[in-house]
Design a protein around this motif. Structure first.
Motif, PDB file in Angstrom:
ATOM      1  N   LEU A 174       5.868   6.604   3.317  1.00  0.00           N
ATOM      2  CA  LEU A 174       5.861   6.926   4.901  1.00  0.00           C
ATOM      3  C   LEU A 174       6.491   6.969   5.762  1.00  0.00           C
ATOM      4  CD1 LEU A 174       3.352   5.880   7.085  1.00  0.00           C
ATOM      5  CD2 LEU A 174       4.959   4.143   7.889  1.00  0.00           C
ATOM      6  N   GLN A 175       6.367   8.534   5.961  1.00  0.00           N
ATOM      7  CA  GLN A 175       7.692   9.934   6.550  1.00  0.00           C
ATOM      8  C   GLN A 175       7.811   9.366   7.918  1.00  0.00           C
ATOM      9  OE1 GLN A 175       5.790  13.636   6.631  1.00  0.00           O
ATOM     10  NE2 GLN A 175       7.316  14.617   7.221  1.00  0.00           N
ATOM     11  N   LEU A 176       9.135   8.836   8.526  1.00  0.00           N
ATOM     12  CA  LEU A 176       9.542   9.043   9.019  1.00  0.00           C
ATOM     13  C   LEU A 176      10.423   9.628  10.133  1.00  0.00           C
ATOM     14  CD1 LEU A 176      10.555   6.434  11.125  1.00  0.00           C
ATOM     15  CD2 LEU A 176      12.789   6.028   9.902  1.00  0.00           C
ATOM     16  N   TYR A 177      10.318  10.905   9.453  1.00  0.00           N
ATOM     17  CA  TYR A 177      10.844  12.115  10.285  1.00  0.00           C
ATOM     18  C   TYR A 177      10.705  13.498   9.502  1.00  0.00           C
ATOM     19  CZ  TYR A 177      14.195  15.631  12.852  1.00  0.00           C
ATOM     20  OH  TYR A 177      13.935  16.647  12.951  1.00  0.00           O
ATOM     21  N   GLY A 178      10.557  14.429  10.185  1.00  0.00           N
ATOM     22  CA  GLY A 178       9.788  15.571   9.233  1.00  0.00           C
ATOM     23  C   GLY A 178       9.718  16.476  10.250  1.00  0.00           C
ATOM     24  N   ASP A 179      11.216  17.991   9.497  1.00  0.00           N
ATOM     25  CA  ASP A 179      10.439  19.107  10.082  1.00  0.00           C
ATOM     26  C   ASP A 179      10.730  20.402   8.399  1.00  0.00           C
ATOM     27  OD1 ASP A 179      13.035  19.259   9.202  1.00  0.00           O
ATOM     28  OD2 ASP A 179      14.038  18.936  11.109  1.00  0.00           O
ATOM     29  N   ASP A 180      11.044  21.446   9.553  1.00  0.00           N
ATOM     30  CA  ASP A 180      10.945  22.554   8.095  1.00  0.00           C
ATOM     31  C   ASP A 180      11.913  22.450   7.087  1.00  0.00           C
ATOM     32  OD1 ASP A 180       9.070  23.646   9.031  1.00  0.00           O
ATOM     33  OD2 ASP A 180       9.714  25.113  10.820  1.00  0.00           O
ATOM     34  N   HIS A 181      12.999  21.956   8.004  1.00  0.00           N
ATOM     35  CA  HIS A 181      14.017  21.480   6.921  1.00  0.00           C
ATOM     36  C   HIS A 181      14.680  20.000   6.124  1.00  0.00           C
ATOM     37  CE1 HIS A 181      14.820  26.006   8.588  1.00  0.00           C
ATOM     38  NE2 HIS A 181      15.437  25.260   9.365  1.00  0.00           N
ATOM     39  N   HIS A 182      13.975  19.186   6.497  1.00  0.00           N
ATOM     40  CA  HIS A 182      14.408  17.906   6.592  1.00  0.00           C
ATOM     41  C   HIS A 182      13.321  17.533   6.565  1.00  0.00           C
ATOM     42  CE1 HIS A 182      17.321  14.906   5.689  1.00  0.00           C
ATOM     43  NE2 HIS A 182      16.724  14.500   6.774  1.00  0.00           N
ATOM     44  N   ASN A 183      13.363  16.146   5.498  1.00  0.00           N
ATOM     45  CA  ASN A 183      11.974  15.288   5.642  1.00  0.00           C
ATOM     46  C   ASN A 183      12.876  13.812   4.984  1.00  0.00           C
ATOM     47  OD1 ASN A 183       9.744  16.381   6.140  1.00  0.00           O
ATOM     48  ND2 ASN A 183      10.130  17.928   4.199  1.00  0.00           N
TER      49      ASN A 183
ATOM     50  N   TRP B 203       0.970  -1.249  -0.560  1.00  0.00           N
ATOM     51  CA  TRP B 203       0.151  -0.227   0.101  1.00  0.00           C
ATOM     52  C   TRP B 203       0.893   0.810  -0.235  1.00  0.00           C
ATOM     53  CZ3 TRP B 203       0.423   3.257   4.359  1.00  0.00           C
ATOM     54  CH2 TRP B 203       0.989   2.250   5.562  1.00  0.00           C
ATOM     55  N   ARG B 204       2.241   0.827  -0.396  1.00  0.00           N
ATOM     56  CA  ARG B 204       2.865   2.482  -0.215  1.00  0.00           C
ATOM     57  C   ARG B 204       3.055   3.275  -1.165  1.00  0.00           C
ATOM     58  NH1 ARG B 204       7.405   4.440  -2.646  1.00  0.00           N
ATOM     59  NH2 ARG B 204       7.477   2.897  -4.216  1.00  0.00           N
ATOM     60  N   TRP B 205       2.085   2.938  -2.961  1.00  0.00           N
ATOM     61  CA  TRP B 205       1.343   3.410  -3.656  1.00  0.00           C
ATOM     62  C   TRP B 205       0.671   4.441  -3.613  1.00  0.00           C
ATOM     63  CZ3 TRP B 205      -3.271   3.971  -4.804  1.00  0.00           C
ATOM     64  CH2 TRP B 205      -4.510   2.405  -4.196  1.00  0.00           C
ATOM     65  N   VAL B 206      -0.143   4.543  -2.066  1.00  0.00           N
ATOM     66  CA  VAL B 206      -0.650   5.532  -1.537  1.00  0.00           C
ATOM     67  C   VAL B 206      -0.214   6.999  -1.321  1.00  0.00           C
ATOM     68  CG1 VAL B 206      -2.383   5.836   0.115  1.00  0.00           C
ATOM     69  CG2 VAL B 206      -2.371   3.442  -0.328  1.00  0.00           C
ATOM     70  N   PHE B 207       1.197   7.115  -1.087  1.00  0.00           N
ATOM     71  CA  PHE B 207       1.426   7.981  -0.449  1.00  0.00           C
ATOM     72  C   PHE B 207       1.997   9.166  -1.536  1.00  0.00           C
ATOM     73  CE2 PHE B 207       1.921   5.319   3.045  1.00  0.00           C
ATOM     74  CZ  PHE B 207       2.083   5.961   4.000  1.00  0.00           C
ATOM     75  N   PRO B 208       2.596   8.349  -3.036  1.00  0.00           N
ATOM     76  CA  PRO B 208       3.020   9.514  -4.520  1.00  0.00           C
ATOM     77  C   PRO B 208       1.474   9.836  -4.450  1.00  0.00           C
ATOM     78  CG  PRO B 208       3.248   7.562  -4.547  1.00  0.00           C
ATOM     79  CD  PRO B 208       3.317   6.904  -3.075  1.00  0.00           C
TER      80      PRO B 208
END
Length: 443
Positions: A176-185, A163-168
């Protein structure tokens, strides 16, 4: 010989072992037991909320009103509500956890509202049901929050490649986002990261069923310990049943003695009295015939006396009282139609009641050897182990004895059970037969 759940002996046959291709760790996520126990944990939360919301407000209100008369019947109603919920919980445990729980003893009441209220308040079963409604709530919350998220997480990560195709397509991100902030994802989007995510999901999926089984085991302990009959209640029920067996056995013995007296010695003495009356009438007319009749009557007296001695010996032999089991069992063995070797190794004598039951047991077993076994030799062994008196009767007959077939062995097992005794039968077809009886010593 298989083991019985109560005493360690029985005749039930264990089921044939099932052979599986996959090891247990791979089967567990797909087994019906896992889904049933998982369903039990999921249902526990809403049900425990209902139980908690019933018991705590009702008990609190009744406790606050105890200074008035209203609090007492209100407390009884609260406890009966807990007992009603207990019926549901026992049924749920039987269906989903596979645990058989006997129903606790009902409320004892002599009739009338006040007697019923008193019976509810004095019943330990009622208060244990209340404890269950209070303590099960926090446990149900913990089990629900531990089982459901891990279950969903494991299967979600394991199936992530599907089901990864759902994200793009719908979220506008690589995966699936493991980490994210204003400068790095950081996204799980490379083949290695996708494979690592699925592997982690597989490990969680394989581990969760064992966690569920551990949580369900705690539920089993709580249901059995708080909603089932207590050990004391089971013992009381067992003693009541044993008392009924003892009463029935005593009544049967009395009927047997009455029948033996009526059909044996009594009938013979009546005939003897009639013969003596006829001899008295012929005494002057035909002295020789009268003498012959008196002689025949003398023989009948001897037979009647022998029957009375046999009857008295069957009730309780004097040799048992005077000289103990060794001499009494040797006397029984000497009357058996099969040669019997008797070995008695006892440091002393048990109480007369146990001694009498031991004598009766060996007598019955030797009668079975004489009548049904087809054996040409038998052995009787008696010894003491710790606080138990052990009896063992062995013969080389045809075998096939079965205590569960409603034979005399079944009645003998009931008689032993009435005094916390055990009867174990090992008698394969073709023999030999070994019957072991275990009795409390009670010196």
């Amino acid at each position: 010989m298989t083991m019985d759940t109560e005493y360690g002996y029985g005749v039930a046959r264990s089921p044939e072992p099932r052979h599986h291709v996959l090891p247990a760790v791979l089967r567990a996520p797909f087994e019906g037991r896992t889904f049933r126990e998982f369903g039990h944990l999921l249902l526990s939360l809403p049900i425990s909320v209902l139980l908690f919301c019933w018991s705590v407000p009702m008990v609190s209100a009744s406790a606050g009103l105890l200074i008035t008369f209203i609090g007492i019947p209100l407390m009884a109603v609260a406890l009966m509500g807990c007992r009603a919920f207990g019926v549901l919980e026992r049924a749920r445990a039987r269906a989903l956890l596979g645990v058989e729980i006997d129903e606790p003893r009902p409320v004892r009441s002599r009739g009338g509202l006040m007697s019923w209220i008193g019976g509810v308040l004095k019943s330990g079963v009622s208060w244990r049901h209340l404890l269950y409604t209070v303590f099960h709530f926090p446990w149900a919350v913990f089990a629900f929050c531990a089982a459901l998220p891990l279950w969903l997480t494991g299967w979600a990560l394991f199936s992530y490649p599907l089901w990864r195709w759902v994200f793009p397509m719908y979220a506008g991100q690589a995966g699936l986002q493991l980490y994210g902030d204003d400068h790095h994802n950081v996204y799980l989007d490379t083949p290695f990261e996708i494979a690592l995510t699925a592997a982690a999901g597989l490990l969680i999926t394989l581990a969760v069923p064992w966690l569920i089984r551990g949580l369900a085991t705690v539920d089993r302990v709580m249901v059995v310990g708080l909603l089932g009959p207590s050990h004391l209640e089971e013992r009381v029920t067992e003693l009541e049943s044993d008392r009924g067996v003892v009463v029935d056995t005593s009544a049967a013995d009395l009927r047997r003695i009455e029948r033996d007296l009526h059909d044996g010695a009594q009938a013979r003495l009546v005939a003897l009295a009639m013969d003596l009356g006829l001899a008295k009438e012929k005494l002057t007319e035909d002295p020789h015939a009268a003498a012959r009749m008196v002689d025949e009557a003398h023989g009948e007296v001897k037979v009647a006396l022998q029957e009375l001695r046999d009857l008295a010996r069957g009730i309780h032999p004097a040799v048992l009282t005077d000289r103990g089991l060794d001499a009494a069992l040797s006397s029984v063995a000497s009357r058996c139609t099969v040669p019997v070797r008797v070995e008695v190794d006892l440091p002393g004598r048990p109480v007369p009641a146990i001694e009498g039951i031991a004598y009766f047991t060996v007598s019955e077993l030797l009668q079975n050897v004489s009548k049904h076994s087809g054996a040409n030799r038998a052995t009787v062994e008696v010894w003491r182990t710790a606080d138990r008196l052990m009896l063992q009767v062995t013969d080389n007959g045809r075998g096939g004895a079965d205590a569960s077939a409603g034979s005399g062995l079944a009645g003998l097992a009931e008689r032993l059970d009435a005094v916390d005794g055990i009867l174990a039968v090992d008698s394969p077809p073709g023999g030999p037969t070994t019957i072991t009886a275990e009795l409390p010593w009670r010196a």
